[in-house]
Design a protein around this motif. Structure first.
Motif, mmCIF file in Angstrom:
data_model
loop_
_atom_site.group_PDB
_atom_site.id
_atom_site.type_symbol
_atom_site.label_atom_id
_atom_site.label_comp_id
_atom_site.label_asym_id
_atom_site.label_seq_id
_atom_site.Cartn_x
_atom_site.Cartn_y
_atom_site.Cartn_z
ATOM 1 N N PHE A 1 0.824 -1.198 0.000
ATOM 2 C CA PHE A 1 0.000 0.000 0.000
ATOM 3 C C PHE A 1 0.864 1.256 0.000
ATOM 4 N N LEU B 1 -0.853 3.156 -2.459
ATOM 5 C CA LEU B 1 -1.318 4.483 -2.077
ATOM 6 C C LEU B 1 -0.340 5.558 -2.517
ATOM 7 N N LEU C 1 -6.525 11.305 -0.263
ATOM 8 C CA LEU C 1 -6.521 11.986 -1.555
ATOM 9 C C LEU C 1 -7.013 13.422 -1.424
ATOM 10 N N ILE D 1 -3.921 5.028 -7.920
ATOM 11 C CA ILE D 1 -4.698 4.527 -6.786
ATOM 12 C C ILE D 1 -6.032 3.962 -7.260
ATOM 13 N N PHE E 1 -6.959 0.042 -7.026
ATOM 14 C CA PHE E 1 -8.071 -0.260 -6.115
ATOM 15 C C PHE E 1 -9.157 -1.049 -6.841
ATOM 16 N N ILE F 1 -8.719 6.073 1.907
ATOM 17 C CA ILE F 1 -8.108 6.478 0.638
ATOM 18 C C ILE F 1 -8.657 7.832 0.194
#
Length: 481
Positions: free
Chosen positions: A171, A216, A283, A241, A245, A279
């Motif tokens: 991650f 990430l 962001l 990402i 994901f 997440i």
């Protein structure tokens, strides 16, 4: 079984193609396949001095080095004439990857030995986590969530903590830490496996979740873009990402349906929503930063997290020193004992890694990969796919086989088409949003001597394909005006 047959197919087909090319006159020598090194010029012909064009002959004779090079531009391969021992050797193009013998060498010195060093260090830390009881506590905290995804794994089992550390390291883009944690997770899951030579459901789920490479902070990609003078090196962060994901969720659903996992579980839904919220929150924070602040944040977060993991492990072990005394050891001796296990694991996986890398080397140097890549690009261009997209496809095609190979294509795409072009950005997204599938399968299953990987390879390649399609859609959405 599937991996073994695939290995045989690419190995044998590459050898056959090399032999056919030699006797058809398309290849002058096969020595480069055996002894050549990546980026070396390829020998395409050898002639007497009287057989070459006069202007080249005169140029060679005037040169002190007795060489002459033409086509020195960025679009065409250089052709170099070298006069030695009464003949002129003609070289053109560059070798795609190391030959068989250099690959055997580099697989040991450039891959396995560094990996063994990482394994030694992180397996030493994991031994401290085990004896201090930290891994057991972590497993208890996460068991309600993991028990839904891995129903065959008992609650509070140590493998939960290892898988968590592996996912966390991936991650954060900490590849050097992710592999040791992942290998320890596979070894721990193998203890629960009743059929030792056959992959268990839990191992398949873990590997397929690993395939999407959920990241990430794509630190290395941002670094490459910064080195290439991108206007905003971190502008691919969000697409990376999103792509990884979606790939991870796809892997969870595909394997979950195959293994009949109950997705209606409240615990599972809450866990997934928590990850999505984390997440989204990060962001949102990163998007509020200016360019300098973004670069500072992305370049330091992963490193700080790794330092934090090491520091917390050591401090917690110190507070639980009585547990080490009860087992008649010390914190340092326990670390050394775990490090020795890491070295043993490295020795075990070496033959698997070498065998896979040699096959991939043959595949690339034979020219088969290039033919397939050109064919797929041609097919996509004929159905209306933008040339900017087809120019980046070699990165996506090579990524499951070779991280260094796909990285080379990515850097070449950045240099040739521009780091801020759609091709350059899409190549970067391909590189960070998928895993080196064949290498990972060889390493992880090789470490526990599992020969029957069942449907792991097929689903991992399907996840890779989903990541490619998603990357194209996301990049087009973000960067096509």
């Amino acid at each position: 079984m599937v991996l073994s047959r695939f290995w045989l197919v690419i190995f044998i087909s590459s050898i056959v193609f090399i032999i056919i090319s030699l006797f058809a006159g398309n290849t002058y020598s096969v020595d480069f396949v055996l002894n050549g090194k990546k980026d070396d010029p390829i020998l395409i012909s050898e002639k007497f001095l009287t057989e070459i064009p006069v202007f080249i002959k005169d140029s060679i004779q005037k040169s002190e080095e007795k060489t002459f090079t033409i086509n020195r531009d960025t679009l065409n391969a250089d052709t170099t004439y070298v006069y030695k021992n009464q003949t002129v050797k003609i070289y053109s193009g560059k070798q795609k990857s190391d030959g068989l013998l250099p690959t055997c060498k580099t697989s040991l010195f450039d891959i396995i030995l560094p990996l063994m060093a990482y394994l030694a260090f992180f397996c030493g830390l994991m031994e401290l986590l085990i004896i201090s009881g930290a891994s057991e506590k972590l497993a208890k905290k996460l068991s309600p969530f993991f028990s839904k995804i891995f129903p065959s794994v008992p609650k509070n089992h140590e493998s939960v903590s290892y898988m968590t550390l592996n996912f966390a390291a991936n991650f954060l883009g900490l590849d050097s830490a992710a592999t040791p944690f992942g290998l320890k997770a596979m070894q721990s899951l193998q203890e629960l496996n009743s059929e030792k030579d056959k992959a268990s459901d839990a191992q398949i789920m873990f590997m397929c979740l690993h395939a999407a490479g959920l990241t990430l902070i794509p630190t290395s990609i941002i670094g490459y873009r910064a080195a290439a003078n991108a206007a905003n090196p971190a502008d691919v962060m969000l697409p990376c990402i999103i792509t990884s994901f979606i790939g991870t969720i796809a892997a969870l659903l595909i394997v979950g349906i195959r293994q009949k996992i109950n997705f209606k579980s409240a615990t599972l839904i809450v866990g997934l929503m928590t990850v999505i919220a984390a997440i989204a929150g990060l962001l949102f924070y990163v998007n509020r930063l200016n360019l300098v602040e973004k670069n500072f944040f992305t370049s330091n977060l992963s490193g700080l997290m790794l330092i934090a993991i090491i520091g917390i492990t050591l401090v917690y072990a110190f507070t639980k020193e009585s547990k080490f005394v009860a087992q008649k050891t010390t914190i340092f001796d326990a670390f050394v004992s775990g490090a020795k296990n890491g070295l043993t694991t490295g020795v075990t996986i070496f033959p698997y890694v070498m065998g896979m890398l040699v096959a991939i080397s043959f595949f690339r140097n034979s020219g088969l990969f290039e033919i397939m890549s050109d064919g797929i690009s041609f097919a996509f261009s004929n159905i209306g796919v933008s040339k900017q997209i087809t120019d980046s496809l070699p990165v996506a095609m090579l990524r499951p086989f070779s991280s260094s190979g796909s990285r080379g294509f990515m850097l070449d795409a950045m240099s040739t088409f521009g780091v801020d072009s759609l091709t350059g950005r899409l190549s970067a997204i391909f590189q960070c949003s998928a895993e080196t599938t064949f290498y990972v399968i060889a390493v992880y299953f090789g470490s526990i001597n599992v020969k029957n990987t069942r449907y792991t390879l097929g689903i991992m390649l399907l996840v890779d394909l989903i990541c490619v399609i998603t990357a194209i859609a996301v990049a087009s959405w973000f960067f096509v005006k």
